[in-house]
Write an enzyme that holds these catalytic residues in place. Structure first.
Site, PDB file in Angstrom:
ATOM      1  N   GLU A  25       0.832  -1.201   0.000  1.00  0.00           N
ATOM      2  CA  GLU A  25       0.000   0.000   0.000  1.00  0.00           C
ATOM      3  C   GLU A  25       0.872   1.258   0.000  1.00  0.00           C
ATOM      4  O   GLU A  25       1.832   1.365   0.771  1.00  0.00           O
ATOM      5  CB  GLU A  25      -0.880  -0.030   1.250  1.00  0.00           C
ATOM      6  CG  GLU A  25      -1.796   1.164   1.445  1.00  0.00           C
ATOM      7  CD  GLU A  25      -2.623   1.061   2.733  1.00  0.00           C
ATOM      8  OE1 GLU A  25      -3.549   1.868   2.905  1.00  0.00           O
ATOM      9  OE2 GLU A  25      -2.335   0.162   3.556  1.00  0.00           O
ATOM     10  N   LYS A  94      -9.362   2.696  -2.201  1.00  0.00           N
ATOM     11  CA  LYS A  94      -9.685   2.100  -0.898  1.00  0.00           C
ATOM     12  C   LYS A  94     -11.037   2.592  -0.405  1.00  0.00           C
ATOM     13  O   LYS A  94     -11.287   3.794  -0.312  1.00  0.00           O
ATOM     14  CB  LYS A  94      -8.588   2.465   0.106  1.00  0.00           C
ATOM     15  CG  LYS A  94      -8.646   1.736   1.443  1.00  0.00           C
ATOM     16  CD  LYS A  94      -7.410   2.107   2.256  1.00  0.00           C
ATOM     17  CE  LYS A  94      -7.312   1.322   3.553  1.00  0.00           C
ATOM     18  NZ  LYS A  94      -6.087   1.696   4.307  1.00  0.00           N
ATOM     19  N   CYS A 128      -5.495  -3.196   2.234  1.00  0.00           N
ATOM     20  CA  CYS A 128      -5.298  -3.219   3.685  1.00  0.00           C
ATOM     21  C   CYS A 128      -6.585  -3.475   4.486  1.00  0.00           C
ATOM     22  O   CYS A 128      -7.123  -4.576   4.474  1.00  0.00           O
ATOM     23  CB  CYS A 128      -4.606  -1.929   4.115  1.00  0.00           C
ATOM     24  SG  CYS A 128      -3.812  -2.031   5.746  1.00  0.00           S
TER      25      CYS A 128
END
Length: 247
Positions: A25, A94, A128
């Site tokens: 990330e 995200k 994540c």
């Protein structure tokens, strides 16, 4: 497909002998960098994308990398998938932002399932904290994702996510998961490494330690099909019972 996870600084990805190389990330800029996030953000087709496309074409390996994406007035925590010829296949923003580290600097994405076909497999992207929501992983499985790629910046003391939760997600939703973490420090954060490639059986095919490392594993549709025949979670679902329970 041979999948490699490059756990470490973004210096030389040429050492990974694989069809697909996955990095962490925000690997191009750093994650816990405060206001520099907006200073360094680029469009999805910006200079970093051009550099990564050239690298993919040079090495003949597809590439997934994390970066801060700017689009109009918004900045997103994004990952991009580039194929082995250097073409951009998919870009994911995200959707589940983690605490002030994300919420102070990023706008959440609004597309849950982003996929592309690569090497005969359907590849899906998350980032994540996203993988910690079973609904999101299941949405990928139901939409046909076979290999779920998850660049991450997991810090201590949350090793449980890499060691226990990620294999559970692979097993319960019957897909491969490639989870690519960092292993350095930023300010008060220490990233714990422990990147992994997990089979739909829950078996860990490759696992990194706490330092810089490249790990590889083979991911095949035959193995996925065999697992889904034995572990029938997707086929045995009863969606009629779940209505109204996910909000």
């Amino acid at each position: 497909m041979r999948v490699a996870i490059h756990q470490g600084p973004l210096d030389d990805l040429r050492e990974a002998d694989a069809d697909l190389v996955v990095t962490a990330e925000m690997i191009t800029t750093g994650y816990h960098i405060g206001a520099r996030t907006h200073e360094l953000a680029e469009p999805a087709d910006g200079p970093t994308a051009a550099r990564m496309s050239a690298l993919a074409a040079e090495t003949g390996a597809a590439l997934v990398y994390g970066y801060p994406e700017t689009d109009g007035e918004h900045v997103y925590n994004s990952v991009q998938l580039i194929d082995a010829s250097g073409h951009r296949l998919a870009n994911y923003r995200k959707t589940h932002l983690f605490g002030d580290l994300d919420k102070a600097w990023f706008t959440p994405g609004d597309e849950a399932v982003v996929q592309a076909d690569l090497g005969g497999l359907r590849v899906g992207l998350l980032i994540c904290y996203d993988v910690e929501f079973p609904e999101l992983v299941r949405a990928h499985a139901l939409a046909g994702t076979e290999l779920l790629v998850v660049p991450t910046a997991l810090m201590s003391p949350y090793e449980l996510v890499a060691d226990t939760l990620v294999p559970a997600r692979a097993y319960e939703s019957q897909l491969f998961v490639a989870y690519a973490n960092r292993c350095d420090t930023e300010r008060e954060l220490t990233y714990c490494g422990r990147s992994c490639v997990v089979a739909p059986t829950g078996a860990v095919l490759a696992r990194a330690g706490a330092g810089p490392e490249v790990i590889t594993a083979d991911v095949t549709r035959d193995a996925l099909t065999a697992s889904r025949l034995e572990n029938t979670h997707l086929a045995d679902r009863r969606p009629d019972l779940y209505r109204g329970t996910t909000a």
